[in-house]
Design a protein around this motif. Structure first.
Motif, PDB file in Angstrom:
ATOM      1  N   PRO A 147       0.801  -1.232   0.000  1.00 41.46           N
ATOM      2  CA  PRO A 147       0.000   0.000   0.000  1.00 41.46           C
ATOM      3  C   PRO A 147       0.830   1.275   0.000  1.00 41.46           C
ATOM      4  O   PRO A 147       0.467   2.246  -0.663  1.00 41.46           O
ATOM      5  CB  PRO A 147      -0.825  -0.119   1.286  1.00 41.46           C
ATOM      6  N   VAL A 148       1.936   1.271   0.736  1.00 42.82           N
ATOM      7  CA  VAL A 148       2.756   2.487   0.831  1.00 42.82           C
ATOM      8  C   VAL A 148       3.364   2.830  -0.517  1.00 42.82           C
ATOM      9  O   VAL A 148       3.311   3.986  -0.983  1.00 42.82           O
ATOM     10  CB  VAL A 148       3.852   2.311   1.898  1.00 42.82           C
ATOM     11  N   ALA A 149       3.952   1.834  -1.186  1.00 41.44           N
ATOM     12  CA  ALA A 149       4.575   2.071  -2.486  1.00 41.44           C
ATOM     13  C   ALA A 149       3.540   2.466  -3.528  1.00 41.44           C
ATOM     14  O   ALA A 149       3.772   3.348  -4.366  1.00 41.44           O
ATOM     15  CB  ALA A 149       5.331   0.825  -2.950  1.00 41.44           C
ATOM     16  N   PHE A 150       2.364   1.834  -3.477  1.00 42.85           N
ATOM     17  CA  PHE A 150       1.341   2.147  -4.459  1.00 42.85           C
ATOM     18  C   PHE A 150       0.825   3.571  -4.267  1.00 42.85           C
ATOM     19  O   PHE A 150       0.678   4.327  -5.232  1.00 42.85           O
ATOM     20  CB  PHE A 150       0.178   1.155  -4.370  1.00 42.85           C
ATOM     21  N   GLU A 151       0.559   3.941  -3.031  1.00 48.25           N
ATOM     22  CA  GLU A 151       0.041   5.283  -2.777  1.00 48.25           C
ATOM     23  C   GLU A 151       1.087   6.356  -3.102  1.00 48.25           C
ATOM     24  O   GLU A 151       0.741   7.446  -3.555  1.00 48.25           O
ATOM     25  CB  GLU A 151      -0.431   5.386  -1.331  1.00 48.25           C
ATOM     26  N   ALA A 152       2.368   6.029  -2.913  1.00 45.41           N
ATOM     27  CA  ALA A 152       3.424   6.971  -3.287  1.00 45.41           C
ATOM     28  C   ALA A 152       3.440   7.175  -4.799  1.00 45.41           C
ATOM     29  O   ALA A 152       3.615   8.300  -5.293  1.00 45.41           O
ATOM     30  CB  ALA A 152       4.782   6.459  -2.812  1.00 45.41           C
ATOM     31  N   ALA A 153       3.242   6.095  -5.542  1.00 50.87           N
ATOM     32  CA  ALA A 153       3.200   6.196  -7.000  1.00 50.87           C
ATOM     33  C   ALA A 153       2.005   7.031  -7.451  1.00 50.87           C
ATOM     34  O   ALA A 153       2.113   7.884  -8.341  1.00 50.87           O
ATOM     35  CB  ALA A 153       3.135   4.798  -7.630  1.00 50.87           C
ATOM     36  N   GLN A 154       0.847   6.809  -6.817  1.00 51.66           N
ATOM     37  CA  GLN A 154      -0.371   7.536  -7.202  1.00 51.66           C
ATOM     38  C   GLN A 154      -0.300   9.012  -6.832  1.00 51.66           C
ATOM     39  O   GLN A 154      -1.066   9.828  -7.364  1.00 51.66           O
ATOM     40  CB  GLN A 154      -1.597   6.900  -6.542  1.00 51.66           C
ATOM     41  N   ALA A 155       0.618   9.368  -5.939  1.00 53.64           N
ATOM     42  CA  ALA A 155       0.750  10.772  -5.532  1.00 53.64           C
ATOM     43  C   ALA A 155       1.516  11.610  -6.546  1.00 53.64           C
ATOM     44  O   ALA A 155       1.571  12.838  -6.420  1.00 53.64           O
ATOM     45  CB  ALA A 155       1.449  10.849  -4.169  1.00 53.64           C
ATOM     46  N   LYS A 156       2.094  10.967  -7.558  1.00 53.51           N
ATOM     47  CA  LYS A 156       2.821  11.712  -8.587  1.00 53.51           C
ATOM     48  C   LYS A 156       1.847  12.616  -9.346  1.00 53.51           C
ATOM     49  O   LYS A 156       0.664  12.310  -9.483  1.00 53.51           O
ATOM     50  CB  LYS A 156       3.516  10.750  -9.553  1.00 53.51           C
ATOM     51  N   PRO A 157       2.338  13.731  -9.872  1.00 51.37           N
ATOM     52  CA  PRO A 157       1.429  14.746 -10.428  1.00 51.37           C
ATOM     53  C   PRO A 157       0.888  14.471 -11.827  1.00 51.37           C
ATOM     54  O   PRO A 157      -0.069  15.125 -12.250  1.00 51.37           O
ATOM     55  CB  PRO A 157       2.290  16.016 -10.430  1.00 51.37           C
ATOM     56  N   THR A 158       1.469  13.545 -12.576  1.00 51.26           N
ATOM     57  CA  THR A 158       0.996  13.284 -13.941  1.00 51.26           C
ATOM     58  C   THR A 158       0.879  11.786 -14.172  1.00 51.26           C
ATOM     59  O   THR A 158       1.494  10.979 -13.468  1.00 51.26           O
ATOM     60  CB  THR A 158       1.960  13.860 -14.987  1.00 51.26           C
ATOM     61  N   VAL A 159       0.106  11.417 -15.200  1.00 47.30           N
ATOM     62  CA  VAL A 159      -0.072  10.003 -15.533  1.00 47.30           C
ATOM     63  C   VAL A 159       1.267   9.360 -15.887  1.00 47.30           C
ATOM     64  O   VAL A 159       1.569   8.240 -15.448  1.00 47.30           O
ATOM     65  CB  VAL A 159      -1.066   9.836 -16.699  1.00 47.30           C
TER      66      VAL A 159
END
Length: 274
Positions: A147-159
């Motif tokens: 969950p931590v790694a996934f949420e960090a990835a989703q926090a990036k500003p662009t697709v």
């Protein structure tokens, strides 16, 4: 990678409310297939299980079943009862969270939008609804893995940055993971391709279902945004890919809203009939 993620898809927990409603409705002979499908579709994990089994060689329709109503008709009520009861046992592991925040809302909004687009282009509404419902199932698998790694990835500003972060963290994007898992479950090629290419990269889907999903998700994101994903999509190009134009946008938006209201009303009616 494929066997691991397909097994994790099998292990995704069904939500208690959905399981309870399905078990109650399936025991009532007055419940229609469409009514049962509405409740099954309220839980992407359960919908994936039902469609996976219907596509198995045992039932003679491998890679042909694209929607839950068809799957329920093929499997029969006793089998649906068994699948639901078996899936409900996963409550015991204490992990009844289906995935990242906002997953269910985005899945259902995309499903509603896809069904509306499909109706305008002469495609199966049910098939389009199902692909919209399950298009982000890979996000659930990655979220459950880390969950931590996934949420960090989703926090990036662009697709593009989200995609790069997913690859760095997991070796695959959530679109690839979802498509591989569904492919291992013998979902139809058009369904698998649509999920694999739904992040709107440069590669154009071969099948119409994939193009419908791209339009549907863009409408859903405009209705309710997801961090990192654009709410102002290139609708001109997306609509042309399904032989529509920007003149259809207002109609599509209004019909998506109406479809979402009908879904909420239908689920509320099922809950109120208890």
């Amino acid at each position: 990678m494929r066997p691991r993620y397909s097994e994790e898809l099998l292990a995704l927990p069904t939500q208690p409310a959905a399981a309870e409603q399905v078990l109650r409705l399936v025991a009532d002979p007055r419940t229609s297939t469409d009514q049962l499908a509405i409740v099954v579709e309220s839980d992407p994990a359960l919908a994936a299980r039902v469609m996976r089994l219907a596509n198995s060689p045992y039932y003679g329709a491998p890679r042909r079943v694209c929607n839950t109503s068809h799957a329920i008709a093929i499997l029969g009520r006793d089998t649906i009862r068994g699948i639901t009861a078996s899936a409900a046992c996963s409550f015991l592991d204490g992990r009844v969270d289906i995935g990242p925040d906002g997953f269910w809302r985005h899945a259902v909004s995309t499903a509603a939008a896809c069904s509306v687009v499909a109706d305008h282009v002469g495609y199966s509404r049910a098939d389009a609804f199902s692909v919209g419902l399950l298009h982000d199932i890979g996000a659930v698998l990655l979220h459950r893995r880390d969950p931590v790694a996934f949420e960090a990835a989703q926090a990036k500003p662009t697709v593009s940055e989200i995609v790069a972060a997913e690859i760095e963290a997991f070796g695959m994007t959530h679109a690839q993971v979802g498509a591989d898992a569904l492919d291992a479950w013998a979902f139809p090629p058009a369904f698998v391709e649509a999920v694999a290419l739904h992040q709107q990269g440069v590669e154009e889907p071969t099948f119409a279902l994939g193009r419908i999903l791209r339009v549907g998700e863009a409408l859903a994101l405009q209705h309710h945004g997801v961090p990192g994903y654009p709410t102002e999509a290139r609708f001109g190009a997306l609509l042309v890919s399904v032989r529509l134009s920007v003149d259809h946008l207002d109609t599509l938006r209004a019909e998506m809203e109406a479809q979402l209201e009908r879904l909420v009303d239908a689920l509320a009616h099922v809950e109120g009939s208890r």
